[in-house]
Write a protein that holds these residues in place. Structure first.
Motif, short mmCIF file in Angstrom:
data_model
loop_
_atom_site.label_atom_id
_atom_site.label_comp_id
_atom_site.label_asym_id
_atom_site.label_seq_id
_atom_site.Cartn_x
_atom_site.Cartn_y
_atom_site.Cartn_z
N GLY A 68 0.79 -1.22 0.00
CA GLY A 68 0.00 0.00 0.00
C GLY A 68 0.83 1.27 0.00
O GLY A 68 0.41 2.30 0.54
N ILE A 69 2.01 1.20 -0.60
CA ILE A 69 2.86 2.39 -0.66
C ILE A 69 2.60 3.12 -1.97
O ILE A 69 2.61 2.53 -3.04
N GLU A 70 2.38 4.42 -1.86
CA GLU A 70 1.94 5.18 -3.03
C GLU A 70 3.09 5.79 -3.82
O GLU A 70 3.09 5.79 -5.03
N SER A 71 4.10 6.32 -3.11
CA SER A 71 5.14 7.08 -3.81
C SER A 71 6.49 6.39 -3.77
O SER A 71 6.80 5.64 -2.83
N GLU A 72 7.27 6.67 -4.79
CA GLU A 72 8.65 6.18 -4.85
C GLU A 72 9.43 6.61 -3.60
O GLU A 72 10.17 5.83 -3.01
N ALA A 73 9.23 7.86 -3.24
CA ALA A 73 9.97 8.42 -2.11
C ALA A 73 9.72 7.61 -0.83
O ALA A 73 10.64 7.31 -0.07
N GLU A 74 8.48 7.25 -0.66
CA GLU A 74 8.14 6.49 0.55
C GLU A 74 8.77 5.10 0.49
O GLU A 74 9.28 4.58 1.49
N TYR A 75 8.76 4.53 -0.69
CA TYR A 75 9.38 3.20 -0.84
C TYR A 75 10.86 3.25 -0.52
O TYR A 75 11.41 2.35 0.12
N ILE A 76 11.50 4.30 -0.96
CA ILE A 76 12.93 4.46 -0.66
C ILE A 76 13.16 4.54 0.85
O ILE A 76 14.08 3.92 1.38
N LYS A 77 12.29 5.26 1.52
CA LYS A 77 12.40 5.32 2.98
C LYS A 77 12.31 3.93 3.60
O LYS A 77 13.08 3.57 4.49
N VAL A 78 11.35 3.18 3.12
CA VAL A 78 11.19 1.81 3.63
C VAL A 78 12.48 1.01 3.38
O VAL A 78 12.92 0.25 4.23
N MET A 79 13.06 1.20 2.22
CA MET A 79 14.29 0.48 1.89
C MET A 79 15.46 0.94 2.76
O MET A 79 16.31 0.13 3.15
N GLN A 80 15.49 2.21 3.05
CA GLN A 80 16.53 2.73 3.95
C GLN A 80 16.46 2.03 5.30
O GLN A 80 17.46 1.57 5.85
N LYS A 81 15.25 1.96 5.82
CA LYS A 81 15.06 1.29 7.11
C LYS A 81 15.32 -0.21 7.00
O LYS A 81 15.74 -0.85 7.96
N ARG A 82 15.04 -0.72 5.83
CA ARG A 82 15.20 -2.16 5.63
C ARG A 82 16.65 -2.61 5.80
O ARG A 82 16.90 -3.76 6.21
N LYS A 83 17.58 -1.74 5.49
CA LYS A 83 19.00 -2.11 5.63
C LYS A 83 19.28 -2.76 6.97
O LYS A 83 19.86 -3.85 7.05
N LYS A 84 18.88 -2.07 8.03
CA LYS A 84 19.11 -2.57 9.38
C LYS A 84 18.43 -3.92 9.59
O LYS A 84 19.00 -4.85 10.17
N GLU A 85 17.22 -4.02 9.09
CA GLU A 85 16.44 -5.25 9.26
C GLU A 85 17.11 -6.44 8.59
O GLU A 85 17.17 -7.53 9.15
N VAL A 86 17.59 -6.21 7.38
CA VAL A 86 18.21 -7.30 6.63
C VAL A 86 19.49 -7.75 7.33
O VAL A 86 19.73 -8.96 7.48
N VAL A 87 20.28 -6.79 7.75
CA VAL A 87 21.51 -7.14 8.47
C VAL A 87 21.19 -7.99 9.69
O VAL A 87 21.77 -9.06 9.89
N GLU A 88 20.24 -7.53 10.45
CA GLU A 88 19.85 -8.26 11.65
C GLU A 88 19.36 -9.66 11.31
O GLU A 88 19.71 -10.65 11.96
N PHE A 89 18.57 -9.73 10.27
CA PHE A 89 18.01 -11.01 9.82
C PHE A 89 19.12 -12.00 9.49
O PHE A 89 19.12 -13.15 9.94
N ILE A 90 20.08 -11.52 8.72
CA ILE A 90 21.16 -12.40 8.28
C ILE A 90 22.06 -12.81 9.45
O ILE A 90 22.36 -13.99 9.64
N ILE A 91 22.44 -11.83 10.23
CA ILE A 91 23.32 -12.13 11.36
C ILE A 91 22.66 -13.14 12.30
O ILE A 91 23.27 -14.13 12.70
N THR A 92 21.39 -12.88 12.60
CA THR A 92 20.68 -13.81 13.48
C THR A 92 20.62 -15.21 12.88
O THR A 92 20.67 -16.21 13.59
N ALA A 93 20.51 -15.27 11.59
CA ALA A 93 20.37 -16.56 10.92
C ALA A 93 21.65 -17.39 10.94
O ALA A 93 21.60 -18.61 10.80
N ILE A 94 22.79 -16.73 11.12
CA ILE A 94 24.05 -17.49 11.03
C ILE A 94 24.89 -17.51 12.30
O ILE A 94 25.66 -18.43 12.52
N LYS A 95 24.71 -16.49 13.15
CA LYS A 95 25.59 -16.35 14.32
C LYS A 95 25.42 -17.52 15.30
O LYS A 95 24.32 -18.00 15.50
N LEU A 96 26.53 -17.92 15.87
CA LEU A 96 26.45 -18.97 16.88
C LEU A 96 26.62 -18.39 18.28
O LEU A 96 27.28 -17.38 18.45
#
Lengths: 206, 206
Positions: free
Chosen positions: B178-206
Motif C-alpha cells: 500500500g505504498i503510493e510514492s517512490e519516495a516512501e518506498y525508498i524510505k522503507v528500503m533505507q530502514k530495511r537495511k538494518k532489518e536485513v543485516v539483523e536477519f542475516i546475522i541472526t540466521a548465522i551467528k552462533l
DNA sequence: GTCTATACAGAGATAGAC
DNA sequence: GTCTATCTCTGTATAGAC
C-alpha cells in the motif's frame, strides 16, 4: 470453444508463443520466429489469434494466474504451525519457480513497461488480502513470543526474495557458481529449499 | 576526446537514453521517444551515436561497471570482522539499488535475450574471483565456530536476493504494501537495511 | 485450416539545407 | 551542431488461392 483439446495447432502456437515471449518479451518477440518454431507460417498465427497483442494478452492472462496465487491455501490453513507454514511456502514457491523459471522476470518486465498491468496482475489474484493475513499472523506470533520482533511485511519480502531472485538472476548465479547446465542448477535449487527454510527459521525463532 | 564536459547535448542524450532503455529495454525503446524526451530530434541522435545499437552498447558498458563491482573492497578488507563485512555489503548494495533501481532488471533482461552478454558483464567485473574469496572466508568462519555450518554460496545468494529483489519487484511490493510514492518506498528500503543485516546475522551467528 | 503473396505501417538511418 | 525531409527495411497484418 468447441473444446476436445482446443485444436492441436492452437495449443502448439500458445506453447511456442509462451516460450518466445518469456525469453524475448513482447517487443523482442517476432511473429515470424514464433511461426518458425511452431512449424507453421505467420498467416496462421493471425488466423487463430487476430494480432500479436491479442496473443500476448492471452498468454499473460494464463500465466499471471500462476503468479503467487497458490500461497492462499497455505497461509490461511488452520492446522499447521507458523513455522510449518513458512516451510511450505518456501517449498511451494521454489517448486513453482522450477516449473516456470521465466515467469517472475516476464511479469515484472511487462509491468515495468506498462504499469497499468499491475492492477490486473495483483488485483485479481487476491494475494493482497492473503498478504495482510500473513502480516497479522506474524504480529500474533511475535506477541505469543514464538518469534522475535519482526514485521510481517519484511518477513514475507525476505521469503519471496530468497525464493524468487535466484531464478531471475539464474544465468548470473550459474556463471558465478561455475554451474554448466540447467539441470544441475535445478538440483542446487532443490537442495536450497531446505537451506532457505533453515535460514529463515533460525533468523526469527526465539 | 576533447573532454571539457563531453558536450552538453551528448550528455543529455545519454542521460535520457539511459532512462528510456532502463524502462523499455533495447527493443521497446524508440529513438523518437529518446529524442523527444531529450528535446532534440532523431537525426541528432544518429549524429552523436551512429545507431541505436551503438548508443545502447555505450549505456550498457557504463552501467555494467556499477553492477556488483563495488563489493570487492569490502570483501577483501582485512581490518573488519565477518559480521561487519556483511553489514557493509548489505548497506552498500541497498544504497546502490536506491541510486539505480532499474539496473539489475535491465542487466538481467538483456542477458536473457542475448546470453552472450553474460561473459562481458561478469567476466570483466572480476566479481567471480571476489565471490570465491567470500566463499572461503565463510568456510573459515564456520571452522572458527563463529557462525553455524552454511555454504558461502548460499549465504551470498541470500544476501544478494534480499538486497536486490525488492527493487526488481518494486511495483509489486509497493502495491502489496500500500505504498503510493517512490519516495516512501525508498524510505522503507533505507530502514530495511538494518532489518536485513539483523536477519542475516541472526540466521548465522552462533 | 493452411499456404503464398502482398499491402501497410512504423522505426532506424541518411541527405542535405542552414 | 542542429534541423526537415525522405529513404529503406523490417515486421505486422490481410487477401485470396487451395
Amino acid at each position: 470453444m468447441s473444446n476436445s483439446n482446443e485444436s492441436n495447432t492452437q495449443e502448439i502456437i500458445k506453447k511456442t508463443a509462451r516460450e518466445v515471449f518469456f525469453q524475448k518479451g513482447l517487443d523482442g518477440a517476432r511473429m515470424q520466429d514464433i511461426a518458425d518454431k511452431a512449424g507453421i507460417n505467420k498467416a496462421l498465427l493471425h488466423y487463430y489469434f487476430r494480432s500479436k497483442e491479442k496473443l500476448f494478452e492471452i498468454i499473460l492472462d494464463e500465466e499471471k494466474q500462476n503468479f503467487m496465487r497458490y500461497l492462499e491455501d497455505i497461509i490461511t490453513s488452520q492446522d499447521i504451525t507458523f513455522f510449518e507454514k513458512i516451510e511450505k511456502i518456501v517449498e511451494k514457491q521454489i517448486d513453482n519457480m522450477i516449473n516456470a523459471p521465466h515467469l517472475p522476470h516476464f511479469i515484472m518486465n511487462e509491468i515495468i513497461k506498462r504499469p497499468e498491468l499491475l492492477n490486473q496482475v495483483i488485483g485479481n489474484s487476491g494475494f493482497k488480502r492473503v498478504f495482510e493475513v500473513f502480516v497479522k499472523q506474524t504480529s500474533a506470533e511475535v506477541k505469543k513470543g514464538t518469534i522475535r520482533n519482526i514485521k510481517g511485511e519484511q518477513l514475507m519480502m525476505n521469503i519471496m526474495c530468497m525464493d524468487t531472485y535466484p531464478f531471475i538472476a539464474k544465468p548470473y548465479f550459474m556463471n558465478l557458481m561455475g554451474i554448466e547446465s540447467e539441470a544441475e542448477y535445478i538440483k542446487v535449487m532443490q537442495k536450497r529449499k531446505k537451506e532457505v527454510v533453515e535460514f529463515i527459521i533460525t533468523a526469527i525463532k526465539l
